[in-house]
Write a protein that holds these residues in place. Structure first.
Motif, PDB file in Angstrom:
ATOM      1  N   SER A  31       0.852  -1.189   0.000  1.00 44.18           N
ATOM      2  CA  SER A  31       0.000   0.000   0.000  1.00 44.18           C
ATOM      3  C   SER A  31       0.887   1.238   0.000  1.00 44.18           C
ATOM      4  CB  SER A  31      -0.918   0.017   1.227  1.00 44.18           C
ATOM      5  OG  SER A  31      -1.852  -1.045   1.163  1.00 44.18           O
ATOM      6  N   VAL A  32       0.724   2.080  -1.007  1.00 41.37           N
ATOM      7  CA  VAL A  32       1.526   3.289  -1.148  1.00 41.37           C
ATOM      8  C   VAL A  32       0.702   4.468  -0.650  1.00 41.37           C
ATOM      9  CG1 VAL A  32       2.820   4.751  -2.745  1.00 41.37           C
ATOM     10  CG2 VAL A  32       2.677   2.281  -3.145  1.00 41.37           C
ATOM     11  N   SER A  33       1.261   5.260   0.247  1.00 34.59           N
ATOM     12  CA  SER A  33       0.524   6.387   0.814  1.00 34.59           C
ATOM     13  C   SER A  33       0.265   7.452  -0.241  1.00 34.59           C
ATOM     14  CB  SER A  33       1.298   6.995   1.988  1.00 34.59           C
ATOM     15  OG  SER A  33       2.534   7.520   1.548  1.00 34.59           O
ATOM     16  N   ALA A  34      -0.786   8.225  -0.027  1.00 30.32           N
ATOM     17  CA  ALA A  34      -1.168   9.245  -1.004  1.00 30.32           C
ATOM     18  C   ALA A  34      -0.149  10.370  -1.093  1.00 30.32           C
ATOM     19  CB  ALA A  34      -2.544   9.812  -0.644  1.00 30.32           C
ATOM     20  N   ASP A  35       0.639  10.579  -0.018  1.00 29.78           N
ATOM     21  CA  ASP A  35       1.617  11.668  -0.035  1.00 29.78           C
ATOM     22  C   ASP A  35       3.023  11.171  -0.353  1.00 29.78           C
ATOM     23  OD1 ASP A  35       2.006  10.297   2.307  1.00 29.78           O
ATOM     24  OD2 ASP A  35       2.198  12.070   3.575  1.00 29.78           O
ATOM     25  N   ALA A  36       3.122   9.995  -0.995  1.00 26.60           N
ATOM     26  CA  ALA A  36       4.434   9.474  -1.397  1.00 26.60           C
ATOM     27  C   ALA A  36       5.043  10.377  -2.466  1.00 26.60           C
ATOM     28  CB  ALA A  36       4.297   8.054  -1.927  1.00 26.60           C
ATOM     29  N   VAL A  37       6.317  10.732  -2.288  1.00 27.18           N
ATOM     30  CA  VAL A  37       6.954  11.661  -3.220  1.00 27.18           C
ATOM     31  C   VAL A  37       8.212  11.096  -3.871  1.00 27.18           C
ATOM     32  CG1 VAL A  37       6.062  13.739  -2.108  1.00 27.18           C
ATOM     33  CG2 VAL A  37       8.215  12.751  -1.315  1.00 27.18           C
ATOM     34  N   SER A  38       8.826  10.080  -3.276  1.00 26.11           N
ATOM     35  CA  SER A  38      10.036   9.515  -3.862  1.00 26.11           C
ATOM     36  C   SER A  38      10.234   8.119  -3.303  1.00 26.11           C
ATOM     37  CB  SER A  38      11.264  10.394  -3.575  1.00 26.11           C
ATOM     38  OG  SER A  38      11.484  10.508  -2.178  1.00 26.11           O
ATOM     39  N   GLY A  39      11.193   7.393  -3.855  1.00 26.32           N
ATOM     40  CA  GLY A  39      11.433   6.048  -3.369  1.00 26.32           C
ATOM     41  C   GLY A  39      12.630   5.411  -4.041  1.00 26.32           C
ATOM     42  N   THR A  40      13.116   4.333  -3.444  1.00 29.36           N
ATOM     43  CA  THR A  40      14.236   3.581  -4.006  1.00 29.36           C
ATOM     44  C   THR A  40      13.929   2.094  -3.911  1.00 29.36           C
ATOM     45  OG1 THR A  40      15.389   3.532  -1.874  1.00 29.36           O
ATOM     46  CG2 THR A  40      15.938   5.337  -3.391  1.00 29.36           C
ATOM     47  N   LEU A  41      14.443   1.337  -4.867  1.00 33.11           N
ATOM     48  CA  LEU A  41      14.313  -0.117  -4.869  1.00 33.11           C
ATOM     49  C   LEU A  41      15.692  -0.714  -5.109  1.00 33.11           C
ATOM     50  CD1 LEU A  41      12.615  -2.775  -5.006  1.00 33.11           C
ATOM     51  CD2 LEU A  41      12.515  -2.412  -7.483  1.00 33.11           C
ATOM     52  N   SER A  42      16.058  -1.698  -4.304  1.00 30.28           N
ATOM     53  CA  SER A  42      17.312  -2.415  -4.532  1.00 30.28           C
ATOM     54  C   SER A  42      17.101  -3.888  -4.218  1.00 30.28           C
ATOM     55  CB  SER A  42      18.443  -1.839  -3.675  1.00 30.28           C
ATOM     56  OG  SER A  42      18.229  -2.115  -2.310  1.00 30.28           O
ATOM     57  N   PHE A  43      17.842  -4.744  -4.903  1.00 27.48           N
ATOM     58  CA  PHE A  43      17.839  -6.169  -4.601  1.00 27.48           C
ATOM     59  C   PHE A  43      19.095  -6.782  -5.210  1.00 27.48           C
ATOM     60  CE2 PHE A  43      15.457  -5.673  -8.549  1.00 27.48           C
ATOM     61  CZ  PHE A  43      16.018  -6.626  -9.384  1.00 27.48           C
ATOM     62  N   TRP A  44      19.352  -8.028  -4.847  1.00 26.21           N
ATOM     63  CA  TRP A  44      20.490  -8.770  -5.383  1.00 26.21           C
ATOM     64  C   TRP A  44      19.971  -9.917  -6.238  1.00 26.21           C
ATOM     65  CZ3 TRP A  44      25.681  -7.523  -4.445  1.00 26.21           C
ATOM     66  CH2 TRP A  44      25.881  -6.474  -3.537  1.00 26.21           C
ATOM     67  N   TYR A  45      20.673 -10.230  -7.312  1.00 24.52           N
ATOM     68  CA  TYR A  45      20.244 -11.319  -8.186  1.00 24.52           C
ATOM     69  C   TYR A  45      21.475 -12.097  -8.661  1.00 24.52           C
ATOM     70  CZ  TYR A  45      21.678  -8.373 -12.136  1.00 24.52           C
ATOM     71  OH  TYR A  45      22.400  -7.608 -13.006  1.00 24.52           O
ATOM     72  N   GLN A  46      21.216 -13.351  -9.042  1.00 18.23           N
ATOM     73  CA  GLN A  46      22.294 -14.239  -9.478  1.00 18.23           C
ATOM     74  C   GLN A  46      21.778 -15.147 -10.583  1.00 18.23           C
ATOM     75  OE1 GLN A  46      23.478 -17.403  -6.755  1.00 18.23           O
ATOM     76  NE2 GLN A  46      25.638 -16.979  -7.169  1.00 18.23           N
ATOM     77  N   ASP A  47      22.568 -15.303 -11.634  1.00 18.50           N
ATOM     78  CA  ASP A  47      22.197 -16.165 -12.755  1.00 18.50           C
ATOM     79  C   ASP A  47      22.728 -17.576 -12.518  1.00 18.50           C
ATOM     80  OD1 ASP A  47      21.463 -17.144 -15.258  1.00 18.50           O
ATOM     81  OD2 ASP A  47      23.398 -16.575 -16.119  1.00 18.50           O
ATOM     82  N   TRP A  48      21.840 -18.560 -12.694  1.00 17.97           N
ATOM     83  CA  TRP A  48      22.253 -19.944 -12.505  1.00 17.97           C
ATOM     84  C   TRP A  48      22.508 -20.664 -13.830  1.00 17.97           C
ATOM     85  CZ3 TRP A  48      18.366 -22.157  -8.343  1.00 17.97           C
ATOM     86  CH2 TRP A  48      18.627 -21.535  -7.114  1.00 17.97           C
ATOM     87  N   GLY A  49      22.272 -19.998 -14.942  1.00 21.47           N
ATOM     88  CA  GLY A  49      22.401 -20.676 -16.228  1.00 21.47           C
ATOM     89  C   GLY A  49      23.528 -20.107 -17.057  1.00 21.47           C
ATOM     90  N   ASP A  50      23.229 -19.872 -18.345  1.00 21.62           N
ATOM     91  CA  ASP A  50      24.273 -19.386 -19.248  1.00 21.62           C
ATOM     92  C   ASP A  50      23.937 -17.997 -19.778  1.00 21.62           C
ATOM     93  OD1 ASP A  50      22.176 -19.989 -20.833  1.00 21.62           O
ATOM     94  OD2 ASP A  50      23.201 -21.479 -22.073  1.00 21.62           O
ATOM     95  N   ASN A  51      23.387 -17.160 -18.894  1.00 15.87           N
ATOM     96  CA  ASN A  51      23.159 -15.744 -19.193  1.00 15.87           C
ATOM     97  C   ASN A  51      22.120 -15.514 -20.284  1.00 15.87           C
ATOM     98  OD1 ASN A  51      25.203 -15.290 -17.351  1.00 15.87           O
ATOM     99  ND2 ASN A  51      26.792 -15.147 -18.924  1.00 15.87           N
ATOM    100  N   ALA A  52      21.166 -16.416 -20.418  1.00 15.91           N
ATOM    101  CA  ALA A  52      20.143 -16.242 -21.450  1.00 15.91           C
ATOM    102  C   ALA A  52      18.813 -15.779 -20.871  1.00 15.91           C
ATOM    103  CB  ALA A  52      19.943 -17.555 -22.206  1.00 15.91           C
TER     104      ALA A  52
END
Length: 510
Positions: free
Chosen positions: A196-217
């Motif tokens: 739920s995003v508040s009505a007075d939201a003005v900015s934000g950031t998203l970060s996460f970590w990811y890893q490839d288990w295959g051959d980059n496809a």
């Protein structure tokens, strides 16, 4: 100096600012060779500073100190509570990273530092500056609450997404989620969580970590959707990858925040278009949304061009103001106009000064929650050659017995960039008088069906040409206007807001 009758004296000693720290000896010797000495110590100036000066709960701050005793143990405190014990170097300096908790209160906090010898200093920093709070809005971003391959109390997963607990398998812990490709066929596995995003939201950031288990496809979609899966914010996707964990970071624009403010949305990860077995792991997802008024330092306003004489039409643009707010513009503290920001907090308007002093001026844009300012310059007027405007019309036939031959009476008026008004045939009457009584009410010509204005040394800028229909008993009355001068450009903006005036395109001659 001279001693008194008892052999005593007094002297104020001020050590030079360059004297090194430590003990120093003072010796006094009289003319008979008698001497005595004593010592004093120089204690270095002790300093502590915290950088940055403000931040959000959960942020890290750098604490640096100097002037402490060399190689001593430094006790660092946060609001009086013990936080850490770095060691000063041989010169008494140290650096320490202070990590704040997500639950630290908004406001001013004090960092203290002291050594074993009693030297101490402190500095402050602020949490939640600018009226914003930026809490985490996701639950279980590290997937530690997973209870099975497809079961997590906060995240929803399709058949091709699995929650894992493998020692050393995740980025920050043993827990993570993997989006899987199966049987060499395209997969659309996805995992998502409602927020739920508040009505007075003005900015934000998203970060996460990811890893490839295959051959980059692989191709990994990262989206903010509504409850039905329709995309509200299409974030940059990931293609290819590396077998090592990599970090993804995104800062939301004001327009993206406008699309999701006040709604229940989903953060969704989806693997797609995989033509072979390909798996992608995701871990340590952090989504912060900042609510409150936009910090003043983020508001921006600009004036283009940056310089011009009076009569120049300046374009004023602003960004990151409060969405849909009324923005008040002032110049040097004097009200100019108001305009309204759009849904993303941006606006654009124009301003044409006519009587500002030559020099620099300050423009301020204020939306009630904050403001931004910039400067622009009024330059000395540039002059060119003469500027001429002529109005002519074919008059309706008059009566032979009428006292005045002119039937339809039109008038020409020119407004210069500096606000000066010129009137048709004004120079004729100013220089030659008015033997035939052709002036009406001062500047207006009431006898001729040709009227002209000559500005001998025209200032560069925008001139307004106005044709008045003073008395037109036999209308409609066609007319023609021709203008000549240096560097003429046809005016393409909106007509000036005068009532009961007629405007036709000019014929321009250079």
């Amino acid at each position: 100096m001279t001693s008194d009758g008892g052999g005593g004296f007094s002297f104020d000693l001020t050590p030079p600012g360059t004297e090194s720290k430590g003990n120093h000896t003072v010796t006094a010797t009289d003319s008979s060779g008698h001497n005595a000495s004593d010592t004093y110590g120089i204690v270095p100036q002790v300093n502590v500073s915290v950088s940055p000066a403000s931040g959000q709960a959960g942020d890290s701050f750098s604490v640096t100190g100097s002037g402490f005793h060399g190689e001593s143990t430094i006790t660092v405190t946060l609001d009086g509570a013990h936080d850490g014990t770095p060691t000063a170097d041989a010169d008494g300096a140290f650096t320490y990273t202070l990590n704040t908790d997500a639950g630290i209160a908004d406001g001013t906090h004090t960092v203290g530092a002291s050594d074993d010898e009693g030297s101490n200093a402190s500095d402050t920093f602020t949490i939640g500056s600018g009226g914003e709070t930026c809490p985490e809005v996701l639950d279980d971003g590290g997937f530690e609450a997973s209870t099975g391959d497809t079961s997590n109390p906060y995240w929803n997963a399709s058949d091709n997404a699995r929650f894992f607990n493998t020692p050393g398998g995740g980025h920050g812990s043993s827990d993570y989620v993997a989006l899987l490709g199966y049987n060499d066929t395209p997969s659309t596995g996805e995992v998502w969580q409602s927020v739920s995003v508040s009505a007075d939201a003005v900015s934000g950031t998203l970060s996460f970590w990811y890893q490839d288990w295959g051959d980059n496809a692989f191709a990994l979609d990262v989206d903010i959707t509504d409850g039905g899966g329709s995309i509200l914010v299409d974030l940059p996707d990931l293609t290819g990858g590396d077998s090592a964990w990599q970090q993804y970071n995104h800062t939301f624009t004001s327009g993206e925040m406008t699309n999701i403010a006040g709604q229940s949305v989903r953060l969704r990860f989806r693997i797609r278009d995989i033509s072979e077995i390909e798996d992608v792991a995701v871990d340590d997802v952090s989504w912060r949304i900042c609510s409150g008024s936009t910090p003043p330092e983020q508001r921006q306003v600009s004036v283009m061009p940056a310089s011009g004489p009076n009569g120049t039409t300046f374009t004023i643009t602003g960004t990151n103001f409060t969405a849909s707010a009324v923005v008040t513009l002032t110049v040097d503290g004097a009200f100019v106009k108001t305009t309204t920001a759009d849904g993303s907090g941006a606006f654009s308007t124009t301003y044409t000064p006519i009587s500002l002093d030559v020099g620099q001026h300050t423009l301020v844009a204020n939306d009630g929650d904050g403001q931004a300012q910039t400067t622009f310059e009024i330059s000395s007027p540039q002059t060119g050659g003469p500027f001429r405007v002529t109005l002519a019309w074919t008059d309706y036939p008059g009566s032979p017995t009428a006292g005045k031959a002119l039937v339809n009476d039109l008038d020409l008026e020119i407004v210069a960039p500096d606000g000066t008004h010129y009137y048709g045939n004004q120079d004729l009457y100013d220089n030659g008088g008015d033997p035939y009584g052709c002036r009406r009410g001062g500047p207006w010509d009431q006898c001729n069906n040709v009227e002209g204005v000559i500005v001998p040394q025209a200032t560069y800028g925008t001139y307004t040409v106005i044709v008045h229909g003073y008395n037109v008993p036999q209308g409609p009355q066609p007319f023609a206007v021709v203008a000549s001068g240096d560097n003429l450009d046809e005016y393409t903006g909106p007509p000036p807001e005068y009532d009961n005036f007629i405007y036709l395109p000019l014929v321009l001659r250079q």
